[in-house]
Design a protein around this motif. Sequence first.
Motif, PDB file in Angstrom:
ATOM      1  N   ALA A 142     -23.441 -48.360 -77.934  1.00  0.00           N
ATOM      2  CA  ALA A 142     -22.433 -49.083 -77.161  1.00  0.00           C
ATOM      3  C   ALA A 142     -22.998 -50.390 -76.611  1.00  0.00           C
ATOM      4  O   ALA A 142     -22.291 -51.414 -76.547  1.00  0.00           O
ATOM      5  CB  ALA A 142     -21.925 -48.199 -76.021  1.00  0.00           C
ATOM      6  N   PHE A 143     -24.271 -50.381 -76.226  1.00  0.00           N
ATOM      7  CA  PHE A 143     -24.909 -51.597 -75.712  1.00  0.00           C
ATOM      8  C   PHE A 143     -24.928 -52.688 -76.779  1.00  0.00           C
ATOM      9  O   PHE A 143     -24.591 -53.853 -76.520  1.00  0.00           O
ATOM     10  CB  PHE A 143     -26.334 -51.279 -75.250  1.00  0.00           C
ATOM     11  N   PHE A 144     -25.299 -52.309 -78.006  1.00  0.00           N
ATOM     12  CA  PHE A 144     -25.400 -53.304 -79.075  1.00  0.00           C
ATOM     13  C   PHE A 144     -24.019 -53.723 -79.584  1.00  0.00           C
ATOM     14  O   PHE A 144     -23.829 -54.889 -79.948  1.00  0.00           O
ATOM     15  CB  PHE A 144     -26.266 -52.771 -80.212  1.00  0.00           C
ATOM     16  N   ASP A 149     -19.696 -57.875 -79.692  1.00  0.00           N
ATOM     17  CA  ASP A 149     -18.334 -58.239 -79.308  1.00  0.00           C
ATOM     18  C   ASP A 149     -18.303 -59.441 -78.365  1.00  0.00           C
ATOM     19  O   ASP A 149     -17.351 -60.232 -78.401  1.00  0.00           O
ATOM     20  CB  ASP A 149     -17.638 -57.052 -78.648  1.00  0.00           C
ATOM     21  N   ARG A 150     -19.323 -59.585 -77.532  1.00  0.00           N
ATOM     22  CA  ARG A 150     -19.363 -60.698 -76.566  1.00  0.00           C
ATOM     23  C   ARG A 150     -20.336 -61.794 -77.008  1.00  0.00           C
ATOM     24  O   ARG A 150     -20.748 -62.633 -76.204  1.00  0.00           O
ATOM     25  CB  ARG A 150     -19.764 -60.179 -75.184  1.00  0.00           C
ATOM     26  N   ALA A 164     -28.593 -60.495 -78.226  1.00  0.00           N
ATOM     27  CA  ALA A 164     -27.791 -61.541 -78.869  1.00  0.00           C
ATOM     28  C   ALA A 164     -28.682 -62.621 -79.473  1.00  0.00           C
ATOM     29  O   ALA A 164     -28.396 -63.141 -80.564  1.00  0.00           O
ATOM     30  CB  ALA A 164     -26.829 -62.156 -77.851  1.00  0.00           C
ATOM     31  N   SER A 165     -29.769 -62.956 -78.793  1.00  0.00           N
ATOM     32  CA  SER A 165     -30.696 -63.971 -79.304  1.00  0.00           C
ATOM     33  C   SER A 165     -31.356 -63.504 -80.597  1.00  0.00           C
ATOM     34  O   SER A 165     -31.520 -64.291 -81.542  1.00  0.00           O
ATOM     35  CB  SER A 165     -31.760 -64.287 -78.255  1.00  0.00           C
ATOM     36  N   LEU A 180     -22.139 -50.539 -89.044  1.00  0.00           N
ATOM     37  CA  LEU A 180     -23.334 -49.705 -89.211  1.00  0.00           C
ATOM     38  C   LEU A 180     -23.658 -48.939 -87.930  1.00  0.00           C
ATOM     39  O   LEU A 180     -24.009 -47.757 -87.973  1.00  0.00           O
ATOM     40  CB  LEU A 180     -24.520 -50.572 -89.612  1.00  0.00           C
ATOM     41  N   LEU A 181     -23.535 -49.601 -86.787  1.00  0.00           N
ATOM     42  CA  LEU A 181     -23.880 -48.967 -85.518  1.00  0.00           C
ATOM     43  C   LEU A 181     -23.055 -47.712 -85.261  1.00  0.00           C
ATOM     44  O   LEU A 181     -23.513 -46.797 -84.575  1.00  0.00           O
ATOM     45  CB  LEU A 181     -23.678 -49.967 -84.368  1.00  0.00           C
ATOM     46  N   GLN A 182     -21.864 -47.663 -85.827  1.00  0.00           N
ATOM     47  CA  GLN A 182     -20.988 -46.511 -85.616  1.00  0.00           C
ATOM     48  C   GLN A 182     -21.256 -45.376 -86.604  1.00  0.00           C
ATOM     49  O   GLN A 182     -20.644 -44.316 -86.510  1.00  0.00           O
ATOM     50  CB  GLN A 182     -19.532 -46.964 -85.722  1.00  0.00           C
ATOM     51  N   SER A 183     -22.191 -45.588 -87.529  1.00  0.00           N
ATOM     52  CA  SER A 183     -22.459 -44.581 -88.566  1.00  0.00           C
ATOM     53  C   SER A 183     -23.703 -43.747 -88.273  1.00  0.00           C
ATOM     54  O   SER A 183     -23.983 -42.792 -88.988  1.00  0.00           O
ATOM     55  CB  SER A 183     -22.647 -45.270 -89.923  1.00  0.00           C
TER      56      SER A 183
END
Length: 252
Positions: A142-144, A149-150, A164-165, A180-183
């Motif tokens: 969720a953090f990534f 998203d932002r 983000a950097s 990918l993060l959701q898999s």
Amino acid sequence: MAEVETSRIASFDGTELAVHRMGEGRPVVLLHGLFSSAQMNWIKFGHAAKLAGAGFEVIMPDLRAHGESDAPHEPDAYPDDVLAKDVAALAEKFDLTDFDLVGFSLGARTAARAVINGLKPRRLAVIGMGLDGLSGWDQRAAFFIDAIDRFEEIKRGDPAFMAASFIKTMKVDRIAARLLLQSVSDADPSDLAAALTMPTLVLCGTEDRDNGSPEALADLLPDGRLAEIPGTHMGSVTEGALGDELVRFLAA
């Protein structure tokens, strides 16, 4: 330094993965971290060269949606445990039977899941990882996802600024990375203890507890061995001591 050879293989679903190889001898597969690449985690700071110099054939895939590998935008390209499935496909393509497996951060999670799913390396090393990081992915993901998203609005001082950097520096495909993060699948502690029975090095920076307690992870495993090197989560992978510890463990 040994020359790096790069080829492409088709994974289980036809997605093409870039695979970088160096050296000759016992195969060792190195899996890089989130938003990174084989070049950044293993080649740039000399870890792969140390292993090649110690008599290993170093096999370094760029994970799906990373580096030079394909980054599809279709949700169907990211089923549960897709990265572990990719590692199993790589092992089959290269006919790996007597080999070692190493992962850093997301690569460590992937390595653990691949072993739970049936892969049987001779020795295993998980770097930058604690027990909580293997069994509690949702909060970390969720953090990534929030950083993606932002992405356009994150400023210095924001907790997500460093993520983000790095995404910007590595030219990450944010659509593919979000999918990918959701898999990524969690690993239940009982499954870890039952499957990770081979000699397993839990290697972590002295200032790295980003993924929970490495001590708890090493204690859980039947043949877990804890070692520390200098640095934070991101900093430890730049330390020459990382390559030295891998050679020491895998050459035993």
